[in-house]
Design an enzyme around this catalytic site. Structure first.
Site, PDB file in Angstrom:
ATOM      1  N   ASP A 138     116.778  49.553 111.559  1.00 52.59           N
ATOM      2  CA  ASP A 138     116.372  49.164 112.955  1.00 52.59           C
ATOM      3  C   ASP A 138     117.107  49.981 114.100  1.00 52.59           C
ATOM      4  O   ASP A 138     116.947  50.050 115.149  1.00 52.59           O
ATOM      5  CB  ASP A 138     116.434  47.895 113.532  1.00 52.59           C
ATOM      6  CG  ASP A 138     117.972  47.328 113.286  1.00 52.59           C
ATOM      7  OD1 ASP A 138     119.091  48.295 112.721  1.00 52.59           O
ATOM      8  OD2 ASP A 138     118.314  46.041 113.525  1.00 52.59           O
ATOM      9  N   HIS A 198     120.316  50.662 114.396  1.00 51.86           N
ATOM     10  CA  HIS A 198     121.778  50.277 114.720  1.00 51.86           C
ATOM     11  C   HIS A 198     122.720  51.337 114.312  1.00 51.86           C
ATOM     12  O   HIS A 198     122.537  51.868 113.135  1.00 51.86           O
ATOM     13  CB  HIS A 198     122.004  48.703 114.024  1.00 51.86           C
ATOM     14  CG  HIS A 198     122.412  48.329 112.893  1.00 51.86           C
ATOM     15  ND1 HIS A 198     121.808  47.244 112.209  1.00 51.86           N
ATOM     16  CD2 HIS A 198     122.716  49.095 111.821  1.00 51.86           C
ATOM     17  CE1 HIS A 198     122.126  47.585 110.855  1.00 51.86           C
ATOM     18  NE2 HIS A 198     122.785  48.500 110.592  1.00 51.86           N
ATOM     19  N   GLU A 232     122.809  46.381 117.403  1.00 54.93           N
ATOM     20  CA  GLU A 232     121.333  46.152 117.003  1.00 54.93           C
ATOM     21  C   GLU A 232     120.526  46.543 118.283  1.00 54.93           C
ATOM     22  O   GLU A 232     121.090  46.531 119.348  1.00 54.93           O
ATOM     23  CB  GLU A 232     121.163  44.596 116.879  1.00 54.93           C
ATOM     24  CG  GLU A 232     122.072  44.035 115.467  1.00 54.93           C
ATOM     25  CD  GLU A 232     121.428  44.527 114.157  1.00 54.93           C
ATOM     26  OE1 GLU A 232     120.614  45.625 114.023  1.00 54.93           O
ATOM     27  OE2 GLU A 232     121.723  44.005 113.130  1.00 54.93           O
ATOM     28  N   ASP A 250     132.986  47.166 111.854  1.00 50.94           N
ATOM     29  CA  ASP A 250     132.502  45.801 111.831  1.00 50.94           C
ATOM     30  C   ASP A 250     132.698  44.980 110.571  1.00 50.94           C
ATOM     31  O   ASP A 250     133.233  45.486 109.756  1.00 50.94           O
ATOM     32  CB  ASP A 250     130.946  45.869 111.757  1.00 50.94           C
ATOM     33  CG  ASP A 250     130.071  46.852 111.009  1.00 50.94           C
ATOM     34  OD1 ASP A 250     130.800  47.413 110.112  1.00 50.94           O
ATOM     35  OD2 ASP A 250     129.093  47.264 111.320  1.00 50.94           O
TER      36      ASP A 250
HETATM   37  C1  F6R Z   1     128.361  49.514 108.206  1.00 50.94           C
HETATM   38  C2  F6R Z   1     127.517  49.539 109.537  1.00 50.94           C
HETATM   39  C3  F6R Z   1     126.163  49.682 109.453  1.00 50.94           C
HETATM   40  C4  F6R Z   1     125.435  50.472 108.228  1.00 50.94           C
HETATM   41  C5  F6R Z   1     124.039  50.529 108.120  1.00 50.94           C
HETATM   42  C6  F6R Z   1     123.741  51.148 107.037  1.00 50.94           C
HETATM   43  O1  F6R Z   1     129.734  49.356 108.657  1.00 50.94           O
HETATM   44  O2  F6R Z   1     128.220  49.493 110.409  1.00 50.94           O
HETATM   45  O3  F6R Z   1     125.650  50.228 110.710  1.00 50.94           O
HETATM   46  O4  F6R Z   1     126.119  51.798 108.130  1.00 50.94           O
HETATM   47  O5  F6R Z   1     123.407  49.398 108.335  1.00 50.94           O
HETATM   48  O6  F6R Z   1     124.090  50.759 105.745  1.00 50.94           O
HETATM   49  P1  F6R Z   1     123.720  51.070 104.326  1.00 50.94           P
HETATM   50  O7  F6R Z   1     124.502  52.365 104.320  1.00 50.94           O
HETATM   51  O8  F6R Z   1     123.933  50.307 103.432  1.00 50.94           O
HETATM   52  O9  F6R Z   1     122.278  51.590 104.412  1.00 50.94           O
END
Ligand code: F6R
Length: 248
Positions: free
Chosen positions: A145, A147, A152, A76
């Site tokens: 959440d 995702h 989401e 992303d």
């Molecule tokens: C990042 C992504 C997100 C993160 C998730 C966890 O490219 O796609 O899904 O993997 O938000 O983020 P952290 O590792 O910062 O807790």
């Protein structure tokens, strides 16, 4: 070690998990290099995979692990951020991995943060993944959440790369890095759930107590779009790498 019951969950110390994960990446790279073929690696950003990238960089520097045959696709990118914006995922990847190993930069792909036509940009990204034969190994983190990527809650199993609105909790989690929630982009471009599920192997890493509840739900809960990570239950080659805090 590979005698997991489904779903495959590996619980261990963070450093051990990262080194085990680096082993898998390295094995994939070396096996494909021996056949003169590319290894297609799906990458995540955020705080969780940073120790993995550090370990891969160390192996490159100290052990000669080459990334010349690696093709990467990130999950992303935030909307509206230019690649050189310090908070963009382009900049993150450059800092933590691409700028420190011998990967061919023209074969590192991220969804664009800026585009004139969101559908065309999304389709282009999907086409690129297909052009390289699909993703061999996709690394994932998980949001509080539920995702995966920026899919989401509400994102269905059939979703593909597209522009999405970020959930409030996701923007809150990013707020400190942006100096306040008002500076966090409201939208992003993300690979879809279906795009992710097409990867031949998936490893989701979750560390820290803050992920405990959602990990529990994702692994044991009913498969549904309220917690998009539950869709991983339907993928036959997904492993969950958890530290003790996240495993509970
Ligand atoms: C990042 C992504 C997100 C993160 C998730 C966890 O490219 O796609 O899904 O993997 O938000 O983020 P952290 O590792 O910062 O807790």
């Amino acid at each position: 070690m590979d005698n997991f019951t489904k779903p495959k969950v590996l619980v261990g110390k963070k450093a051990d998990l990262m080194s085990r994960l680096a082993d898998e990446v390295e094995m994939g790279i070396r096996m494909r290099a021996a056949e003169n073929r590319g290894f297609v690696l799906g990458l995540a950003t955020g705080s969780t995979p940073i120790p993995l990238y550090q370990e891969l960089v160390r192996r490159h520097r100290e052990e000669g692990l080459s990334f010349q045959n690696v093709i990467t696709f990130n999950l992303d990118e935030y909307e509206g951020l230019a690649p050189d914006h310090p908070k963009s995922y382009h900049a993150y990847m450059e800092k933590h991995l691409f700028g420190q190993v011998d990967v061919r930069l023209e074969r590192t792909f991220l969804p664009p943060g800026n585009y004139e036509d969101e559908n065309r940009a999304a389709q282009y990204y999907e086409a690129k993944i297909r052009e390289f034969g699909g993703i061999d190994l996709q690394i994932l983190g998980i949001g509080r959440d539920g995702h995966i990527g920026f899919n989401e809650p509400g994102s269905g199993r059939e979703t593909r790369t597209r522009r999405v609105a970020l959930a409030e909790v996701t923007r809150e989690d990013a707020a400190s890095g942006f100096g306040g929630i008002e500076n966090v982009p409201t939208h992003a471009m993300t690979m879809g759930v279906a795009t992710i599920l097409e990867a031949r192997r998936i490893i989701l890493i979750a560390t820290g107590e803050g992920k405990r509840e959602v990990v529990q739900e994702a692994i044991n809960g009913m498969v549904n779009s309220a917690v998009p990570a539950t869709f991983l239950q339907d993928h036959s080659n997904t492993a969950w790498y958890l530290d003790a805090a996240a495993a509970g």
